[in-house]
Write a protein that holds these residues in place. Sequence first.
Motif, PDB file in Angstrom:
ATOM      1  N   TYR A 340       0.743  -1.184   0.118  1.00  0.00           N
ATOM      2  CA  TYR A 340       0.004  -0.088   0.066  1.00  0.00           C
ATOM      3  C   TYR A 340       0.741   1.509   0.127  1.00  0.00           C
ATOM      4  O   TYR A 340       0.319   2.203  -0.464  1.00  0.00           O
ATOM      5  CB  TYR A 340      -0.942  -0.023   1.263  1.00  0.00           C
ATOM      6  CG  TYR A 340      -1.887  -1.084   1.139  1.00  0.00           C
ATOM      7  CD1 TYR A 340      -2.380  -1.909   0.145  1.00  0.00           C
ATOM      8  CD2 TYR A 340      -2.463  -1.435   2.443  1.00  0.00           C
ATOM      9  CE1 TYR A 340      -3.307  -2.901  -0.001  1.00  0.00           C
ATOM     10  CE2 TYR A 340      -3.593  -2.562   2.501  1.00  0.00           C
ATOM     11  CZ  TYR A 340      -3.861  -3.188   1.250  1.00  0.00           C
ATOM     12  OH  TYR A 340      -4.763  -4.187   1.552  1.00  0.00           O
ATOM     13  N   LYS A 369      -1.682   3.050  -2.212  1.00  0.00           N
ATOM     14  CA  LYS A 369      -2.484   3.784  -1.416  1.00  0.00           C
ATOM     15  C   LYS A 369      -2.069   5.174  -1.093  1.00  0.00           C
ATOM     16  O   LYS A 369      -2.729   6.181  -0.890  1.00  0.00           O
ATOM     17  CB  LYS A 369      -3.149   3.102  -0.136  1.00  0.00           C
ATOM     18  CG  LYS A 369      -3.987   3.977   0.850  1.00  0.00           C
ATOM     19  CD  LYS A 369      -4.441   3.013   1.995  1.00  0.00           C
ATOM     20  CE  LYS A 369      -5.646   3.526   2.906  1.00  0.00           C
ATOM     21  NZ  LYS A 369      -5.758   2.707   4.029  1.00  0.00           N
ATOM     22  N   GLN A 407     -10.234   3.140  -6.875  1.00  0.00           N
ATOM     23  CA  GLN A 407     -10.207   1.786  -6.557  1.00  0.00           C
ATOM     24  C   GLN A 407      -8.908   1.269  -5.833  1.00  0.00           C
ATOM     25  O   GLN A 407      -7.726   1.908  -6.038  1.00  0.00           O
ATOM     26  CB  GLN A 407      -9.963   0.792  -7.872  1.00  0.00           C
ATOM     27  CG  GLN A 407      -9.965  -0.523  -7.894  1.00  0.00           C
ATOM     28  CD  GLN A 407      -9.850  -1.443  -9.086  1.00  0.00           C
ATOM     29  OE1 GLN A 407      -9.578  -0.899 -10.055  1.00  0.00           O
ATOM     30  NE2 GLN A 407      -9.871  -2.887  -8.700  1.00  0.00           N
ATOM     31  N   GLY A 408      -9.283   0.651  -4.803  1.00  0.00           N
ATOM     32  CA  GLY A 408      -8.032   0.299  -3.903  1.00  0.00           C
ATOM     33  C   GLY A 408      -8.006  -1.283  -3.656  1.00  0.00           C
ATOM     34  O   GLY A 408      -8.918  -1.906  -4.580  1.00  0.00           O
ATOM     35  N   ASP A 412      -8.114  -4.344   2.204  1.00  0.00           N
ATOM     36  CA  ASP A 412      -7.997  -3.254   2.954  1.00  0.00           C
ATOM     37  C   ASP A 412      -9.050  -3.062   3.816  1.00  0.00           C
ATOM     38  O   ASP A 412     -10.277  -2.355   3.285  1.00  0.00           O
ATOM     39  CB  ASP A 412      -7.353  -1.911   2.303  1.00  0.00           C
ATOM     40  CG  ASP A 412      -7.192  -0.551   3.084  1.00  0.00           C
ATOM     41  OD1 ASP A 412      -7.694  -0.865   4.363  1.00  0.00           O
ATOM     42  OD2 ASP A 412      -6.703   0.219   2.515  1.00  0.00           O
ATOM     43  N   SER A 414     -10.016  -0.902   5.819  1.00  0.00           N
ATOM     44  CA  SER A 414     -10.541   0.438   6.042  1.00  0.00           C
ATOM     45  C   SER A 414     -11.249   1.060   4.720  1.00  0.00           C
ATOM     46  O   SER A 414     -12.115   2.031   4.852  1.00  0.00           O
ATOM     47  CB  SER A 414      -9.437   1.530   6.208  1.00  0.00           C
ATOM     48  OG  SER A 414      -8.420   1.643   4.988  1.00  0.00           O
ATOM     49  N   THR A 415     -11.241   0.360   3.591  1.00  0.00           N
ATOM     50  CA  THR A 415     -11.977   0.779   2.412  1.00  0.00           C
ATOM     51  C   THR A 415     -13.469   0.310   2.610  1.00  0.00           C
ATOM     52  O   THR A 415     -14.270   0.704   1.605  1.00  0.00           O
ATOM     53  CB  THR A 415     -11.659   0.039   1.016  1.00  0.00           C
ATOM     54  OG1 THR A 415     -11.720  -1.418   1.295  1.00  0.00           O
ATOM     55  CG2 THR A 415      -9.902   0.467   1.017  1.00  0.00           C
ATOM     56  N   THR A 416     -13.996  -0.440   3.487  1.00  0.00           N
ATOM     57  CA  THR A 416     -15.377  -0.662   3.754  1.00  0.00           C
ATOM     58  C   THR A 416     -16.140  -0.410   4.813  1.00  0.00           C
ATOM     59  O   THR A 416     -17.293  -0.846   4.939  1.00  0.00           O
ATOM     60  CB  THR A 416     -15.585  -2.265   3.458  1.00  0.00           C
ATOM     61  OG1 THR A 416     -14.844  -3.039   4.312  1.00  0.00           O
ATOM     62  CG2 THR A 416     -15.084  -2.845   1.773  1.00  0.00           C
ATOM     63  N   GLN A 432     -16.828  -2.634  -2.681  1.00  0.00           N
ATOM     64  CA  GLN A 432     -15.800  -3.015  -1.979  1.00  0.00           C
ATOM     65  C   GLN A 432     -14.342  -2.482  -2.469  1.00  0.00           C
ATOM     66  O   GLN A 432     -14.228  -2.241  -3.730  1.00  0.00           O
ATOM     67  CB  GLN A 432     -15.531  -4.356  -1.730  1.00  0.00           C
ATOM     68  CG  GLN A 432     -16.798  -5.062  -0.978  1.00  0.00           C
ATOM     69  CD  GLN A 432     -16.762  -6.654  -1.005  1.00  0.00           C
ATOM     70  OE1 GLN A 432     -15.673  -7.162  -1.265  1.00  0.00           O
ATOM     71  NE2 GLN A 432     -17.585  -7.094  -0.719  1.00  0.00           N
ATOM     72  N   GLY A 433     -13.439  -2.048  -1.609  1.00  0.00           N
ATOM     73  CA  GLY A 433     -12.220  -1.476  -2.171  1.00  0.00           C
ATOM     74  C   GLY A 433     -12.166  -0.086  -2.600  1.00  0.00           C
ATOM     75  O   GLY A 433     -11.299   0.284  -3.397  1.00  0.00           O
ATOM     76  N   SER A 435     -11.033   3.467  -2.263  1.00  0.00           N
ATOM     77  CA  SER A 435     -10.019   3.837  -1.267  1.00  0.00           C
ATOM     78  C   SER A 435      -9.683   5.292  -1.712  1.00  0.00           C
ATOM     79  O   SER A 435      -9.816   5.763  -2.910  1.00  0.00           O
ATOM     80  CB  SER A 435      -8.852   2.895  -1.556  1.00  0.00           C
ATOM     81  OG  SER A 435      -7.749   3.592  -0.826  1.00  0.00           O
TER      82      SER A 435
END
Length: 486
Positions: A340, A369, A407-408, A412, A414-416, A432-433, A435
Amino acid sequence: MNNSDSPRGKAADLRQWLAHLGATGRVAVIRDGVPLKHRLAAIAKRLDGKQAAFFPKPDGHAIPVVSGFMSRRAWIAEAMNVEQSALLAAFRRAADNPLPWREVAGADAPCQQVVHRDIDMQALLPIPTHSEHDNGPYITAGLVIARNPVTGVQNVSINRIQVHARDRMAILMLPRHLFAFYQQAEANDQPLDVAVVIGADPLTLLASQAITPIDHDELEIAGALHGRPLPVVKCLTSEVRVPASAEIVIEGKLLPRVREPEGPFGEFPKYYSARENREVIVVEAVTHRTNPIFHTIVPAEMEHLLLGSIPREATLLAHLQRSFPGVLDVHLSIGGVGRYHLFVKFTKRREGEPKNVILGAFGAHYDIKQVTVVDDDVDVHDPVQVEWAVATRFQADRDLIVIAGAQGSVLDPSTTVGMDGPNGEPAPAHQQGISAKMGLDATKPVSYHGHVFTKVRVPGEDEIDLDQEVVSGATVSWADSTARPA
């Protein structure tokens, strides 16, 4: 390069590499009978980055387990027979110049010396349960090899695989090449033949993580890393080709339109991924060497992180250098779980260039990220130096870039956050994902007054040889401050 110094001399197969590590004090042999549930992983984790752990009879099982034989960056460079500073360039050369593999007959393939058709996976193989809340035993170091149903070209990846029945395993497939192959097969209501290879040599493991376009067989990159075509053999139940010198091969099929629960599982971000319905492999045969060795990767520890980060670094460096010749080096930090957080070493000529580098890096891989760009007097492999550059060369109101809603990584957590469904179920896949991305320009100005941004150094500090300067064995009489030779 003579044969005795070639990578194949140290790492032609897993056993040669373990023999090399053992001869140099880098393998710890653990007592017999270590439990496969948690205890084995706990011991391997304590040795992480110091020694590989070899478990002769885990839980009384006849097949030994090994872990941690790729848990230092220096060891990976050593397997490739290059200096650490040349590691990324050597990997990139192999990725750009693959060697087609060489097929051998089954009689010449160590991985097919023993064949099992009546399968009970947990009785046959010593499969550990790693983390506290893992939903049972997992294969974590299996190379999953499949053929494109249309073109026939293979793909190699490492996927987590939960063994939950005698001959059935649930697999996590992220939206990459293996999943694309499976979608093509499922659209025609056909199973996808797969092989799960356990106990591959270090260079083939590393090659499996190369970032390549679809229909580029990573076994050909493995051959380039070895300096010779990789010997492969055809599976007994399919057309899939696998490394002939592997320890264990599980042959099976990914079933169309079948999903079974998988997870939770402790993943590389050092958090658990949720229990969800996943695709299923039904096992048709298991082949292995005589007296095989089972390899397991302790999730989120150095072997896991380095195998993922080094091939990504090589790809990112090549990608950035095509557009930004001033990019000298990159590093995916271990604190950023090897995925990340990207540090970029850059020779800055004009103001604004580092921000372009940041944007180029975000476009190179969706997992990234955070990107920090530093000057060429900063070692990107030293997090203390990078933090120093941020502390003294960065101001958030002018040097910060934030991009929302990109998109991440779906792994991770923290993305959801805040995106669960109405009944607490996971957010839909398309949500989902998501970021935010953050870029930090931690470079000094191109021009500045006086010595404001001149890095402090002592003349001659880099040339000091302490073996010549320090008097070995000398003592001091503290009463009169007199030094006395040994």
